[in-house]
Scaffold this motif. Structure first.
Motif, mmCIF file in Angstrom:
data_model
loop_
_atom_site.group_PDB
_atom_site.id
_atom_site.type_symbol
_atom_site.label_atom_id
_atom_site.label_comp_id
_atom_site.label_asym_id
_atom_site.label_seq_id
_atom_site.Cartn_x
_atom_site.Cartn_y
_atom_site.Cartn_z
ATOM 1 N N GLN A 31 0.815 -1.198 0.000
ATOM 2 C CA GLN A 31 0.000 0.000 0.000
ATOM 3 C C GLN A 31 0.857 1.259 0.000
ATOM 4 O OE1 GLN A 31 -3.165 -0.147 2.771
ATOM 5 N NE2 GLN A 31 -3.811 1.930 2.394
ATOM 6 N N LYS A 32 1.481 1.502 -1.137
ATOM 7 C CA LYS A 32 2.198 2.741 -1.386
ATOM 8 C C LYS A 32 1.479 3.401 -2.548
ATOM 9 C CE LYS A 32 6.418 0.698 0.307
ATOM 10 N NZ LYS A 32 7.701 0.118 -0.051
ATOM 11 N N ASN A 33 1.394 4.703 -2.548
ATOM 12 C CA ASN A 33 0.470 5.375 -3.456
ATOM 13 C C ASN A 33 1.063 5.885 -4.762
ATOM 14 O OD1 ASN A 33 -1.759 4.980 -1.840
ATOM 15 N ND2 ASN A 33 -1.342 6.784 -0.626
ATOM 16 N N ASN A 34 2.359 5.901 -4.937
ATOM 17 C CA ASN A 34 2.964 6.447 -6.152
ATOM 18 C C ASN A 34 3.776 5.385 -6.872
ATOM 19 O OD1 ASN A 34 2.100 9.200 -5.655
ATOM 20 N ND2 ASN A 34 3.563 9.152 -3.979
ATOM 21 N N GLU A 35 3.858 5.545 -8.189
ATOM 22 C CA GLU A 35 4.561 4.572 -9.008
ATOM 23 C C GLU A 35 5.180 5.266 -10.209
ATOM 24 O OE1 GLU A 35 2.428 1.154 -11.177
ATOM 25 O OE2 GLU A 35 2.136 0.800 -9.036
ATOM 26 N N VAL A 36 6.417 4.921 -10.546
ATOM 27 C CA VAL A 36 7.043 5.376 -11.786
ATOM 28 C C VAL A 36 7.395 4.141 -12.596
ATOM 29 C CG1 VAL A 36 7.921 7.575 -10.934
ATOM 30 C CG2 VAL A 36 9.299 5.532 -10.670
ATOM 31 N N LYS A 37 7.275 4.258 -13.938
ATOM 32 C CA LYS A 37 7.478 3.103 -14.808
ATOM 33 C C LYS A 37 8.218 3.504 -16.075
ATOM 34 C CE LYS A 37 3.133 2.606 -14.650
ATOM 35 N NZ LYS A 37 1.736 2.355 -14.629
ATOM 36 N N VAL A 50 7.720 6.861 -20.517
ATOM 37 C CA VAL A 50 7.767 6.864 -19.060
ATOM 38 C C VAL A 50 6.368 7.164 -18.534
ATOM 39 C CG1 VAL A 50 10.189 7.536 -18.903
ATOM 40 C CG2 VAL A 50 8.434 9.292 -18.976
ATOM 41 N N GLY A 51 6.115 6.715 -17.316
ATOM 42 C CA GLY A 51 4.798 6.939 -16.748
ATOM 43 C C GLY A 51 4.837 7.147 -15.255
ATOM 44 N N PHE A 52 3.807 7.804 -14.751
ATOM 45 C CA PHE A 52 3.605 8.017 -13.325
ATOM 46 C C PHE A 52 2.165 7.644 -13.016
ATOM 47 C CE2 PHE A 52 1.972 10.652 -9.864
ATOM 48 C CZ PHE A 52 2.854 10.292 -8.853
ATOM 49 N N GLU A 53 1.966 6.943 -11.896
ATOM 50 C CA GLU A 53 0.629 6.531 -11.496
ATOM 51 C C GLU A 53 0.427 6.825 -10.022
ATOM 52 O OE1 GLU A 53 -2.087 2.474 -11.757
ATOM 53 O OE2 GLU A 53 -0.214 2.617 -12.868
ATOM 54 N N ARG A 54 -0.741 7.349 -9.681
ATOM 55 C CA ARG A 54 -1.106 7.661 -8.292
ATOM 56 C C ARG A 54 -2.324 6.818 -7.945
ATOM 57 N NH1 ARG A 54 0.306 9.835 -3.336
ATOM 58 N NH2 ARG A 54 -1.544 10.647 -2.370
ATOM 59 N N HIS A 55 -2.195 5.988 -6.903
ATOM 60 C CA HIS A 55 -3.279 5.103 -6.487
ATOM 61 C C HIS A 55 -4.243 5.855 -5.584
ATOM 62 C CE1 HIS A 55 -0.962 1.989 -8.307
ATOM 63 N NE2 HIS A 55 0.064 2.280 -7.543
ATOM 64 N N LEU A 56 -5.505 5.803 -5.934
ATOM 65 C CA LEU A 56 -6.533 6.488 -5.156
ATOM 66 C C LEU A 56 -7.018 5.622 -3.998
ATOM 67 C CD1 LEU A 56 -8.565 7.924 -8.150
ATOM 68 C CD2 LEU A 56 -6.797 9.064 -6.801
ATOM 69 N N LYS A 145 9.187 -5.572 -2.130
ATOM 70 C CA LYS A 145 10.206 -4.512 -2.146
ATOM 71 C C LYS A 145 9.747 -3.273 -2.914
ATOM 72 C CE LYS A 145 13.679 -6.855 -0.284
ATOM 73 N NZ LYS A 145 14.312 -6.535 0.938
ATOM 74 N N GLY A 146 8.606 -3.370 -3.624
ATOM 75 C CA GLY A 146 8.064 -2.224 -4.343
ATOM 76 C C GLY A 146 8.328 -2.226 -5.833
ATOM 77 N N PHE A 147 8.955 -3.267 -6.367
ATOM 78 C CA PHE A 147 9.177 -3.328 -7.810
ATOM 79 C C PHE A 147 7.889 -3.728 -8.517
ATOM 80 C CE2 PHE A 147 13.459 -3.902 -6.123
ATOM 81 C CZ PHE A 147 14.103 -2.898 -6.823
ATOM 82 N N VAL A 148 7.654 -3.114 -9.671
ATOM 83 C CA VAL A 148 6.411 -3.292 -10.420
ATOM 84 C C VAL A 148 6.731 -3.860 -11.797
ATOM 85 C CG1 VAL A 148 4.448 -2.088 -11.430
ATOM 86 C CG2 VAL A 148 5.351 -1.347 -9.241
#
Length: 181
Positions: A31-37, A50-56, A145-148
């Protein structure tokens, strides 16, 4: 005196429960709210995405991706796009698993090619700027570890200037790696 002592104990109990949640001892590691890809497929087309995602919340997120062509010999038609999107997740873990998305896009595509009578040479009209609406689906895997790791495919149609280019549709393919923080 007993009422004051009981009130003090109750307030202390609530404060300690709140403190446990804030310091993360029982927090969900997903449950972390930000992601870069970074899209690993786009360099095959002479581009970078590149992308950025914010989980609501657990099931939904908003994001934006940007695609820029750096080698016009590999990708002769598309110049760039900026694409905001909304995703809905069906997985059991926080913002992961199978998802569907709806997206919009602002894009620059090469203009219509007009061929000569011998069909060997052509003249290209100026670049066309257009908006796109579309939908897609995909799957996201998140490690502790947070890898997507993400795979997705989307399809959209040009809305306004499709008659000024040789293309009326857009297909987005992604095989991305990223980090959730």
């Amino acid at each position: 005196m007993k009422k004051n002592f009981l009130l003090f104990i109750i307030l202390f109990a609530f404060y300690s429960v709140k403190a446990q949640n804030e310091n993360g001892t029982d927090a969900n590691p997903y449950q972390k709210n930000n992601e870069v890809k970074l899209n690993l497929i786009s360099p095959l087309f002479g581009a970078v995405e590149v992308g950025f995602e914010r989980h609501l919340n657990k099931n939904s997120s908003l994001g934006i991706s940007a695609f820029f062509v750096y080698d016009n010999t590999e990708n002769e038609d598309l110049n760039y796009y900026i694409s905001p999107y909304y995703r809905y997740y069906f997985g059991k873990k926080y913002a992961s698993g199978f998802f569907v998305e709806g997206f919009g896009m602002f894009t620059s595509i090469d203009g219509k090619k007009i061929y000569s009578a011998d069909r060997l040479t052509f003249t290209e009209n100026k670049d066309v700027y257009d908006a796109v609406l579309g939908a897609g689906l995909g799957y996201k895997l998140v490690t502790k570890k947070g890898f997507v790791f993400e795979a997705n495919a989307s399809y959209g149609k040009l809305l306004f200037n499709a008659d000024k280019t040789d293309h009326t549709q857009v297909i987005k393919l992604g095989l991305s790696i990223g980090y959730r923080f």
